[in-house]
Design a protein around this motif. Structure first.
Motif, PDB file in Angstrom:
ATOM      1  N   LEU A   1       4.823  11.040  -4.894  1.00  0.00           N
ATOM      2  CA  LEU A   1       5.826  11.494  -3.644  1.00  0.00           C
ATOM      3  C   LEU A   1       7.160  11.322  -4.016  1.00  0.00           C
ATOM      4  O   LEU A   1       7.085  10.599  -4.636  1.00  0.00           O
ATOM      5  CB  LEU A   1       5.288  11.137  -2.517  1.00  0.00           C
ATOM      6  CG  LEU A   1       3.534  12.075  -2.425  1.00  0.00           C
ATOM      7  CD1 LEU A   1       2.370  11.386  -1.691  1.00  0.00           C
ATOM      8  CD2 LEU A   1       3.852  13.458  -2.702  1.00  0.00           C
ATOM      9  N   ARG A   2       7.784  11.949  -3.096  1.00  0.00           N
ATOM     10  CA  ARG A   2       8.965  10.907  -2.926  1.00  0.00           C
ATOM     11  C   ARG A   2       9.942  10.631  -1.811  1.00  0.00           C
ATOM     12  O   ARG A   2       8.924  11.195  -0.404  1.00  0.00           O
ATOM     13  CB  ARG A   2      10.562  12.709  -2.881  1.00  0.00           C
ATOM     14  CG  ARG A   2      11.420  11.917  -3.420  1.00  0.00           C
ATOM     15  CD  ARG A   2      12.565  12.622  -3.343  1.00  0.00           C
ATOM     16  NE  ARG A   2      13.224  14.049  -2.533  1.00  0.00           N
ATOM     17  CZ  ARG A   2      13.479  14.120  -1.308  1.00  0.00           C
ATOM     18  NH1 ARG A   2      13.933  12.697  -1.407  1.00  0.00           N
ATOM     19  NH2 ARG A   2      13.662  15.138  -0.107  1.00  0.00           N
ATOM     20  N   LEU A   3       9.848   8.995  -1.114  1.00  0.00           N
ATOM     21  CA  LEU A   3       9.768   8.635  -0.161  1.00  0.00           C
ATOM     22  C   LEU A   3      11.437   7.733  -0.172  1.00  0.00           C
ATOM     23  O   LEU A   3      12.103   7.814  -0.679  1.00  0.00           O
ATOM     24  CB  LEU A   3       9.371   6.902  -0.733  1.00  0.00           C
ATOM     25  CG  LEU A   3       9.335   6.110   0.166  1.00  0.00           C
ATOM     26  CD1 LEU A   3       8.417   6.676   1.675  1.00  0.00           C
ATOM     27  CD2 LEU A   3       8.887   4.553   0.116  1.00  0.00           C
ATOM     28  N   VAL A   4      11.706   8.477   1.098  1.00  0.00           N
ATOM     29  CA  VAL A   4      13.293   8.298   1.681  1.00  0.00           C
ATOM     30  C   VAL A   4      13.167   7.121   2.322  1.00  0.00           C
ATOM     31  O   VAL A   4      11.679   7.221   3.495  1.00  0.00           O
ATOM     32  CB  VAL A   4      13.569   9.756   3.037  1.00  0.00           C
ATOM     33  CG1 VAL A   4      14.553   9.454   3.194  1.00  0.00           C
ATOM     34  CG2 VAL A   4      13.490  10.992   1.787  1.00  0.00           C
TER      35      VAL A   4
ATOM     36  N   PHE B   1       0.778  -0.782  -0.302  1.00  0.00           N
ATOM     37  CA  PHE B   1       0.309  -0.011   0.041  1.00  0.00           C
ATOM     38  C   PHE B   1       0.967   1.563   0.012  1.00  0.00           C
ATOM     39  O   PHE B   1       0.662   2.076  -0.862  1.00  0.00           O
ATOM     40  CB  PHE B   1      -0.656  -0.118   1.118  1.00  0.00           C
ATOM     41  CG  PHE B   1      -1.423   0.866   1.258  1.00  0.00           C
ATOM     42  CD1 PHE B   1      -3.527   1.292   0.569  1.00  0.00           C
ATOM     43  CD2 PHE B   1      -1.495   1.940   2.607  1.00  0.00           C
ATOM     44  CE1 PHE B   1      -3.681   2.840   1.239  1.00  0.00           C
ATOM     45  CE2 PHE B   1      -2.065   3.443   2.257  1.00  0.00           C
ATOM     46  CZ  PHE B   1      -3.244   3.538   1.859  1.00  0.00           C
ATOM     47  N   ARG B   2       1.674   1.095   0.532  1.00  0.00           N
ATOM     48  CA  ARG B   2       2.838   2.630   1.010  1.00  0.00           C
ATOM     49  C   ARG B   2       2.899   2.793  -0.483  1.00  0.00           C
ATOM     50  O   ARG B   2       3.079   3.774  -1.030  1.00  0.00           O
ATOM     51  CB  ARG B   2       4.192   2.169   1.997  1.00  0.00           C
ATOM     52  CG  ARG B   2       5.308   3.243   1.686  1.00  0.00           C
ATOM     53  CD  ARG B   2       6.246   2.582   2.126  1.00  0.00           C
ATOM     54  NE  ARG B   2       6.497   1.625   1.509  1.00  0.00           N
ATOM     55  CZ  ARG B   2       8.314   0.974   1.132  1.00  0.00           C
ATOM     56  NH1 ARG B   2       8.824   1.283   2.487  1.00  0.00           N
ATOM     57  NH2 ARG B   2       8.610   0.138   0.272  1.00  0.00           N
ATOM     58  N   ASP B   3       3.600   1.540  -1.381  1.00  0.00           N
ATOM     59  CA  ASP B   3       4.534   1.720  -2.534  1.00  0.00           C
ATOM     60  C   ASP B   3       3.618   2.822  -3.090  1.00  0.00           C
ATOM     61  O   ASP B   3       4.009   2.903  -4.750  1.00  0.00           O
ATOM     62  CB  ASP B   3       5.094   0.344  -2.971  1.00  0.00           C
ATOM     63  CG  ASP B   3       6.225  -0.135  -2.040  1.00  0.00           C
ATOM     64  OD1 ASP B   3       6.938   0.908  -1.480  1.00  0.00           O
ATOM     65  OD2 ASP B   3       6.478  -0.629  -2.050  1.00  0.00           O
ATOM     66  N   GLU B   4       2.142   2.105  -3.447  1.00  0.00           N
ATOM     67  CA  GLU B   4       1.253   1.850  -4.758  1.00  0.00           C
ATOM     68  C   GLU B   4       0.905   3.211  -4.224  1.00  0.00           C
ATOM     69  O   GLU B   4       0.508   3.920  -5.343  1.00  0.00           O
ATOM     70  CB  GLU B   4       0.372   1.415  -4.395  1.00  0.00           C
ATOM     71  CG  GLU B   4      -1.259   1.317  -4.970  1.00  0.00           C
ATOM     72  CD  GLU B   4      -2.072   2.870  -4.994  1.00  0.00           C
ATOM     73  OE1 GLU B   4      -2.622   2.778  -5.990  1.00  0.00           O
ATOM     74  OE2 GLU B   4      -2.224   2.485  -3.706  1.00  0.00           O
TER      75      GLU B   4
END
Length: 315
Positions: free
Chosen positions: A100-103, A90-93
Motif C-alpha cells: 500500500l502507499r502511505l502518506v 504494526f502500521r509499517d508492517e
C-alpha cells in the motif's frame, strides 16, 4: 396463456420463520458497497489510517472490496509523534505486506518549523487538525475514509455515512444530507471534500467479532500484557516521549490492555486479563462504557469536546 400454465413460486408456510441474515455479513456488505460507491464517485479517495483496530478493519474491507485488484487509493496517517511504538511498527508492517502507499502528515514537523506550538498539558491530539487538513488539501483528496462509529461518542452519532466538509475542512451539522435506501450523495463544490464512515453502523463488539471471524491481525497493545503505568484523572497512563509521571503519580506495574490507540499522553489502558480475541469479546460484551468514554482524556475536556473539534476539521 391460461393461469394453469403459470408456475407460482413456493411460499413458506405461515408459521415458518424467514431466512436469517448474519449481522456481520450485512455490515460487511454495506461497508464494501460504500467503498465501491466512493471509488466510482470520487477522483482521489484516501483511507485515514492510525494502526488501530477500526482503521485496520477498514483496510481489510478495502482489500476485500477490490480483490484481486489492489486497493486503488492510499492511506493517510496523521502522526502526532506521541504514538505507541508497537502501533507504528504494526502500521509499517501492514503497509509493506499489502504493498500500500502511505502518506504521513507529521505533527512534529509542524512544531519544528513553528506552525504549531506544544500545548501546556503535553497532549498532541488537538494538534492533529492542521496537518490533517493540509494533507487533504495538498494531495487534493476529495473523499476521506475514517473508522468512526456512531456508538463511540454522541457527536459521531450525529454524522451521516457521507459527511460533507467545506473548503476549510469544517463540519456543519445543518448540512447533513438524508441517506435513504443506501443512496449516498457525494456532490461537493471545488475545495470541499467528503468524510466517509463505512463503519458507522458497527459497534465495538461487532468490530471484535469481525476481527475474530476474519482472523485480522492487530497490534499486541490491544491484548493483556504487563506494563508500567501511573494513574491520572482516573486513567492508567504509560510514560513515554509525551512525559509523565508527574510528582505524586507513582508508577506501578499492572496487567493492562488498550481498548483504543491514539496519542499516548491522553490514551489510557484498562486493567485486563484478556489475552486473546475471545477474551476481549467477552470483556467488551460485559462493558457499559465505550472505549473512548473509558480511556480517552481528550474527550473529557468538555461535554462537546468532540463536536467542537469536528467543527474545526478534526475527524
Amino acid at each position: 396463456m391460461t393461469t394453469d400454465a403459470i408456475e407460482l413460486p413456493d411460499h413458506p408456510a405461515s408459521g415458518d420463520a424467514p431466512p436469517q441474515v448474519d449481522n456481520l455479513d450485512a455490515l460487511e456488505s454495506e461497508a464494501i458497497h460504500i467503498f465501491r460507491e466512493v471509488a466510482g464517485e470520487f477522483d482521489r479517495p484516501v483511507i485515514l489510517f492510525s494502526g488501530g483496530k477500526d482503521s485496520t478493519v477498514l483496510v481489510h474491507l478495502a482489500l476485500k472490496a477490490f480483490w484481486p485488484a489492489p486497493v486503488p487509493f492510499p492511506l493517510l496517517h496523521v502522526d502526532t509523534g506521541h504514538n505507541f511504538g508497537e502501533v507504528i511498527d504494526f502500521r509499517d508492517e501492514l503497509v509493506a505486506r499489502h504493498d500500500l502507499r502511505l502518506v504521513v502528515a507529521s505533527v512534529q514537523d509542524y512544531i519544528d518549523d513553528g506552525r504549531l506550538q506544544e500545548r501546556p498539558d503535553g497532549t498532541r491530539n488537538p494538534l492533529q487538525t492542521t496537518p490533517l487538513l493540509d494533507g487533504i488539501s495538498e494531495n487534493r483528496f476529495d473523499a476521506v475514509f475514517g473508522g468512526g462509529r456512531r456508538d463511540e461518542e454522541r457527536a459521531r452519532a450525529k454524522e451521516r455515512i457521507f459527511s460533507l466538509r467545506n473548503a476549510f475542512g469544517q463540519w456543519d451539522p445543518r448540512r447533513q444530507r438524508p441517506e435513504l435506501w443506501n443512496l449516498y450523495n457525494g456532490r461537493h463544490r471545488p475545495g470541499e471534500h467528503v468524510r466517509v464512515f463505512p463503519l458507522s453502523n458497527w459497534t465495538e463488539l461487532d468490530i471484535w467479532r469481525y476481527i475474530q471471524r476474519e482472523k485480522i491481525e492487530l497490534p499486541q497493545i490491544y491484548f493483556a500484557h504487563r506494563r508500567e503505568v501511573f494513574q491520572r484523572d482516573g486513567m492508567w497512563l504509560t510514560s513515554g516521549p509525551w512525559g509523565g509521571p508527574r510528582d505524586g503519580e507513582e508508577p506501578v506495574e499492572k496487567t493492562v490492555r488498550y481498548r483504543t490507540v491514539g496519542d499516548g499522553s491522553c490514551t489510557g489502558a484498562v486493567e485486563s486479563e484478556a489475552y486473546t480475541v475471545d477474551d476481549v469479546i467477552a470483556e467488551v460484551a460485559a462493558s457499559r462504557l465505550t472505549e473512548r468514554g473509558a480511556t480517552r482524556a481528550d474527550d473529557r475536556m468538555s461535554e462537546a469536546a468532540m463536536e467542537d473539534r469536528k467543527r474545526e476539521g478534526y475527524f
